[in-house]
Structures are given as structure tokens and as C-alpha cells.
Design an enzyme around this catalytic site. Structure first.
Site, short mmCIF file in Angstrom:
data_model
loop_
_atom_site.label_atom_id
_atom_site.label_comp_id
_atom_site.label_asym_id
_atom_site.label_seq_id
_atom_site.Cartn_x
_atom_site.Cartn_y
_atom_site.Cartn_z
N GLU A 1 0.82 -1.22 0.00
CA GLU A 1 0.00 0.00 0.00
C GLU A 1 0.86 1.27 0.00
O GLU A 1 0.37 2.35 0.36
CB GLU A 1 -0.95 0.01 1.21
CG GLU A 1 -1.87 -1.19 1.33
CD GLU A 1 -2.91 -1.31 0.20
OE1 GLU A 1 -2.87 -0.51 -0.75
OE2 GLU A 1 -3.73 -2.24 0.28
N HIS B 1 -2.90 2.41 8.28
CA HIS B 1 -4.01 1.66 7.69
C HIS B 1 -4.22 0.38 8.50
O HIS B 1 -3.24 -0.26 8.90
CB HIS B 1 -3.69 1.31 6.23
CG HIS B 1 -4.56 0.25 5.66
ND1 HIS B 1 -5.93 0.40 5.51
CD2 HIS B 1 -4.29 -1.00 5.18
CE1 HIS B 1 -6.44 -0.70 4.98
NE2 HIS B 1 -5.46 -1.57 4.77
N HIS C 1 -7.54 -2.84 9.73
CA HIS C 1 -8.83 -3.48 9.47
C HIS C 1 -9.61 -3.64 10.79
O HIS C 1 -9.82 -4.78 11.24
CB HIS C 1 -8.61 -4.87 8.85
CG HIS C 1 -7.71 -4.91 7.65
ND1 HIS C 1 -7.03 -6.03 7.25
CD2 HIS C 1 -7.40 -3.94 6.74
CE1 HIS C 1 -6.33 -5.77 6.14
NE2 HIS C 1 -6.52 -4.51 5.83
N GLU D 1 -17.84 12.35 22.53
CA GLU D 1 -16.61 13.06 22.16
C GLU D 1 -16.23 12.98 20.68
O GLU D 1 -15.28 13.62 20.25
CB GLU D 1 -15.46 12.57 23.05
CG GLU D 1 -15.75 13.02 24.47
CD GLU D 1 -14.64 12.80 25.46
OE1 GLU D 1 -13.60 12.26 25.07
OE2 GLU D 1 -14.84 13.17 26.61
N HIS E 1 -13.12 -3.00 3.56
CA HIS E 1 -11.69 -3.35 3.65
C HIS E 1 -11.09 -2.86 4.97
O HIS E 1 -10.55 -3.64 5.73
CB HIS E 1 -10.94 -2.77 2.44
CG HIS E 1 -9.46 -3.05 2.47
ND1 HIS E 1 -8.74 -3.37 1.36
CD2 HIS E 1 -8.56 -3.06 3.48
CE1 HIS E 1 -7.47 -3.59 1.68
NE2 HIS E 1 -7.35 -3.40 2.98
#
Ligand code: 13P
Ligand code: ZN
Length: 285
Positions: A131, A154, A156, A184, A225
Site C-alpha cells: 500500500e 491503515h 482493518h 466526544e 476493507h
């Protein structure tokens, strides 16, 4: 090169510290371990890139010693000369802590804007995350908005992903649901959450689309994803994703139950104004 230069170079390498003791390696180790422990990064899921200060890296590494070069397959002229520590492709977050040298790498973007110069790590012949297009394009986009941005993350996260299957994937509606599930939220991410439709991951196209969203958001959901977060520090970035994930969990725990109470839009407005955050007013009703 004269003798004086040789002496200076030898002196610098004598005082160079062990990179395994560097604070930025420690941060990568503890962050990946926390993310794994929270269930956000199964197997090789997830990746992190962290923009480093050249002078700080020079305390640990000889910046003239390029271990090998790796083509990235895309060009980011704004990042020429910038140094990042990144997670490796196919590497498990659970293993970073005990084996940073194989699971992490320190790369510098070469003068052509497309080659990565490996300065340390990926010792078993590995390479940076698949990525990298999204990471570097997001760094370039965020640095334009906030020159202090340093982290792209990144992962999941379970409940955020679960929410993708039962909630409309509309930025305004998704953000509104998160804001109204936890007091919040509007203060932590007043800019909301951007959403990309399902796209093929690991490509330059998803990188370009993510970076475009990063003009307006610090959080971008990749439908079905995972999520991307960005920030000035590891804590700030982790905290953004952590807040979304916690709130998505509350949503998933209650989505099937009759709703008796809710935080009202007027209360969200009150919060945003009291904490003086610049919120997406068009995301409230
Ligand atoms: P990498 O192992 O290449 O970092 O990929 C993991 C991932 O989450 C892909 O989106
Ligand atoms: Zn992923």
C-alpha cells in the site's frame, strides 16, 4: 576527499547509535503491537508509514549507505529526499516487536521521485508495504494541508468493518451516526470520515483516490476493507482510529435494539462550539 573529511566521517560513524534503540523504532514496535492486540491487524493486515527527521535518522544510520534500491512504480516529486520508516509487505504486525529488522524498513525517496532507497531493515530481502502508493500519496496530500503531518496508518478494525455491511456508505450519514453514538466524537474528528467505495487495494488508483479524500478528511474508510488515518504523531493517528472503532463497536452492539436515547444535533453543535473545533456543519441535520 581530503583527510579532514575522512576523519570527520570516521568520527561520525564512531558516535552513531544503534538504530534498534531509536525512539521511532520503539514507536513502530509499540504501535503495531497495540494494533495487533486490539484485533485491527490480523495476519499481515495493515501498514504504517512514519515520516522521519533526516538529522534524527543520521544519529543512527549513514545516510550515504544505500543498502539497495526498490522501484515504487509511481512518482511523488514532493517527497524527494524524505525518509520514512514503513512496515513490510506480507509482514505480521504481531511480529514487529520481536523482529523489527525484518518487518520494518527505513526508505528515502530518491531524486527521481520514484525509487525507494533502502537505508535499513527488510533484512530478509523483503520490501515495503503493497500500500505504499496510498501511504506516500496521502503523505504528500496531507503535508499540503498540514506541514506537520507525519503518520499514515491503515488497518482493518473489526467493528468499523462490521458497520460497513449494515450502514449506508455515505460520508455524511456514516459520520453523523458515529458522532451521535459517542459524545466526544465530534470533538475528536470534527472533519468527519471520508469513504471510498470498494476498490482494488495495493494500486496507484486507490492511492490517488485516498489522497484526494485526504484533502478534506484525516480518516478515510475503504469500503469493506478497512480504514486510513493520518496525523502529526503516532498517538494522534492511533487515537483517531481508536475513537472511530470504539464508536462503531457501540453502534454494532445497539444497532439491532430499539433506540431509546440519542445525542441530538443541537447537543453536538453545543459540544463543537464549546471545544472550539471547526466541524463539518453540513454533516449535521
Ligand atoms: P501489506 O502486507 O502489503 O502491507 O498489505 C496489507 C494490507 O492491509 C493490504 O491492504
Ligand atoms: Zn488492508
Amino acid at each position: 576527499m581530503g583527510i579532514i573529511d575522512d576523519i570527520k566521517k570516521a568520527g561520525r560513524s564512531l558516535v552513531r547509535k544503534d538504530v534498534l534503540t531509536a525512539p521511532f523504532v520503539a514507536e513502530m514496535k509499540s504501535t503495531t503491537a497495540n494494533m495487533y492486540r486490539l484485533g485491527w491487524d490480523e495476519r499481515n493486515g495493515g501498514n504504517i508509514s512514519y515520516l522521519l527527521d533526516e538529522n534524527e535518522v543520521a544519529e543512527y544510520l549513514d545516510l550515504e549507505n544505500v543498502v539497495r534500491t526498490i522501484p515504487t512504480g509511481f512518482v511523488v516529486p514532493e517527497l524527494v529526499g524524505k525518509i520514512f520508516i514503513v512496515t513490510g509487505t506480507g509482514k505480521y504486525f504481531k511480529n514487529v516487536q520481536s523482529d523489527p529488522e525484518n518487518n520494518l524498513g527505513i526508505i528515502r525517496i530518491a531524486a527521481d521521485g520514484t525509487t525507494a532507497e533502502l537505508l535499513w531493515g527488510f533484512a530478509d530481502g523483503g520490501r515495503f508495504t503493497s500500500e505504499l502508493p496510498s501511504h506516500l500519496m496521502c503523505h504528500a496530500a496531507r503535508l499540503r494541508v498540514d506541514p506537520e503531518n507525519r503518520v499514515v496508518m491503515h488497518c482493518h478494525p473489526t467493528h468499523t468493518l462490521a458497520m460497513n455491511y449494515v450502514h449506508e456508505l455515505d460520508e455524511k450519514k456514516f459520520t453523523h451516526t458515529l458522532w451521535e453514538m459517542c459524545t466526544e466524537c465530534i470533538v475528536v474528528f470534527p472533519d468527519g470520515v471520508g469513504i471510498l467505495p470498494w476498490m482494488l487495494c495495493g494500486t496507484n488508483e486507490i492511492g490517488e483516490a485516498t489522497a484526494k479524500k485526504m484533502n478534506d478528511f484525516r480518516l478515510v474508510v475503504w469500503a469493506m476493507h478497512g480504514i486510513y488515518g493520518v496525523g502529526k504523531t503516532m498517538d494522534e493517528t492511533f487515537g483517531l482510529i481508536e475513537t472511530v472503532e470504539k464508536t462503531a463497536q457501540i453502534y454494532m452492539l445497539t444497532a439491532h435494539l430499539p433506540r431509546k436515547n440519542a445525542i441530538k444535533d443541537s447537543q453536538m453543535r453545543e459540544l463543537a462550539e464549546f471545544f472550539k473545533v471547526d466541524y463539518r456543519k453540513d454533516f449535521l441535520k
